[in-house]
Design a protein around this motif. Sequence first.
Motif, PDB file in Angstrom:
ATOM      1  N   UNK A 382       0.831  -1.202   0.000  1.00 14.84           N
ATOM      2  CA  UNK A 382       0.000   0.000   0.000  1.00 14.84           C
ATOM      3  C   UNK A 382       0.867   1.254   0.000  1.00 14.84           C
ATOM      4  N   UNK A 383       1.931   1.238   0.793  1.00 14.20           N
ATOM      5  CA  UNK A 383       2.841   2.380   0.798  1.00 14.20           C
ATOM      6  C   UNK A 383       3.463   2.578  -0.577  1.00 14.20           C
ATOM      7  N   UNK A 384       3.842   1.483  -1.212  1.00 14.52           N
ATOM      8  CA  UNK A 384       4.461   1.566  -2.531  1.00 14.52           C
ATOM      9  C   UNK A 384       3.491   2.156  -3.562  1.00 14.52           C
ATOM     10  N   UNK A 385       2.224   1.818  -3.461  1.00 13.97           N
ATOM     11  CA  UNK A 385       1.230   2.385  -4.382  1.00 13.97           C
ATOM     12  C   UNK A 385       1.161   3.902  -4.235  1.00 13.97           C
ATOM     13  N   UNK A 386       1.189   4.376  -3.008  1.00 12.61           N
ATOM     14  CA  UNK A 386       1.169   5.827  -2.787  1.00 12.61           C
ATOM     15  C   UNK A 386       2.444   6.483  -3.306  1.00 12.61           C
ATOM     16  N   UNK A 387       3.581   5.848  -3.067  1.00  9.92           N
ATOM     17  CA  UNK A 387       4.841   6.406  -3.565  1.00  9.92           C
ATOM     18  C   UNK A 387       4.887   6.382  -5.087  1.00  9.92           C
ATOM     19  N   UNK A 388       4.360   5.310  -5.687  1.00  8.42           N
ATOM     20  CA  UNK A 388       4.299   5.237  -7.157  1.00  8.42           C
ATOM     21  C   UNK A 388       3.405   6.341  -7.712  1.00  8.42           C
ATOM     22  N   UNK A 389       2.351   6.662  -6.979  1.00  2.40           N
ATOM     23  CA  UNK A 389       1.465   7.760  -7.387  1.00  2.40           C
ATOM     24  C   UNK A 389       2.207   9.096  -7.337  1.00  2.40           C
ATOM     25  N   UNK A 390       3.010   9.310  -6.281  1.00  2.00           N
ATOM     26  CA  UNK A 390       3.807  10.539  -6.201  1.00  2.00           C
ATOM     27  C   UNK A 390       4.852  10.585  -7.310  1.00  2.00           C
TER      28      UNK A 390
END
Length: 410
Positions: A382-390
């Motif tokens: 989930x954290x990676x998804x947010x970072x990928x979005x950034x």
Amino acid sequence: MNSDEQTMAGEFVVKKLKKVIAVCAAVFFILVSVHYKLIRPQPVVIPTKDHLHDVSYTRMFNHNKPLSRRPNKTEAGDKALITKIQDFQSKRHKGKPKQVHLTPQTDVNITDIKRIFSTTWRENKTNFMSIRSEIDSLVNTHECFTVTQENTKPGENLTMAHQDKVSRTVFHDIHARLPKESPFKGVTFPRCVVMGSSGLLANSHCGSEIDNADYVFRCNMPPIKDFKDDAGARSNLTTMNVMSIVADRYHLLFNSLEEDKFLRDLEEYSGHFWLPVFGMGSTYSFGLRVLRFLDTKLNGTNLEVLVGHPEHFRNIKQFWEAKGIVHRPSTGLYLTTTAIALCEKVDLYGFWPLPIDIHGNQVKYHYYEDKPSPTIMHDFHLEFLHLAHLHERGVIQIHAGKCKDDLKRH
């Protein structure tokens, strides 16, 4: 009562005690078994290269809706009980292969990930400043990232980073050794690198790109001496989880041999060494012990110990909770958020929690070892998804492949 009668009475009492002990042992075994079955995480299924196009992780991102996640069972469990059960499991299976389990992770759509990281990255300063403004509205990272004499009084009670209802005292001797003010006060770095430890770094040849940064954050004392070509050698701030790192690698500094090993490993790093002493009430005493130990051993070295401010961590947690990450942020996510507040450009290396890359190649959990993924309490996916979005929005740049210097050599 004659001697024979006394002997018979004694034997009767012993028999009764043995029965009681046997019943208690049986009840304990049943209770532990029931708890073990209730909270044991399910084993992770590692997709292979053949599954690349069949990985049915749920839709990666809907930018107009909040992210959803599956409940993390270990978050609701009692950590001490889980530890006891894991110890019990290891004793039961002594001599047998150890089965590794992971906390349930949010599903990831590998097709969307491939699309994002196959597209040329472009910086978007407007989006970057928007995210930084959100962070700055919650906390002043320049002054409150660490505990200082300026932002804390001797004898003051600080609320723990991970426990809102638990506080611990900043003792006078601890306050006296704190820096007078934050070393980040009034400072902004042009380009920062936040280092993860993913196996994606192996054979990446990104070392020179990493070392060319103005400031490098490293999480949890990763080995770098023998991996300079891929992971670089520069370190300006290195974190250490007090319990997991010191307990796992250095056996709680039980004797002088472990202390010497710890100090030798610290020679790889320079700059600031960041300790979360005010993380949890249960680890506070040991955190103080490590802090005082380092205070006597690091004089004249290239390391200065900093104590993480728990209020800063809670504010960063609040920032991500508003975006759908309800579990405790990992050190990597926390440092990335901190870097956005302190730096003009933020690059991430070694941030890849998936077991395969965008080409379907297997990825080790850590670049420096072949051990399988441990039991974890963070939802790294989930954290990676947010970072990928950034990354997609041009706020941060995640490096997910070979570095350009390496490609030029071929």
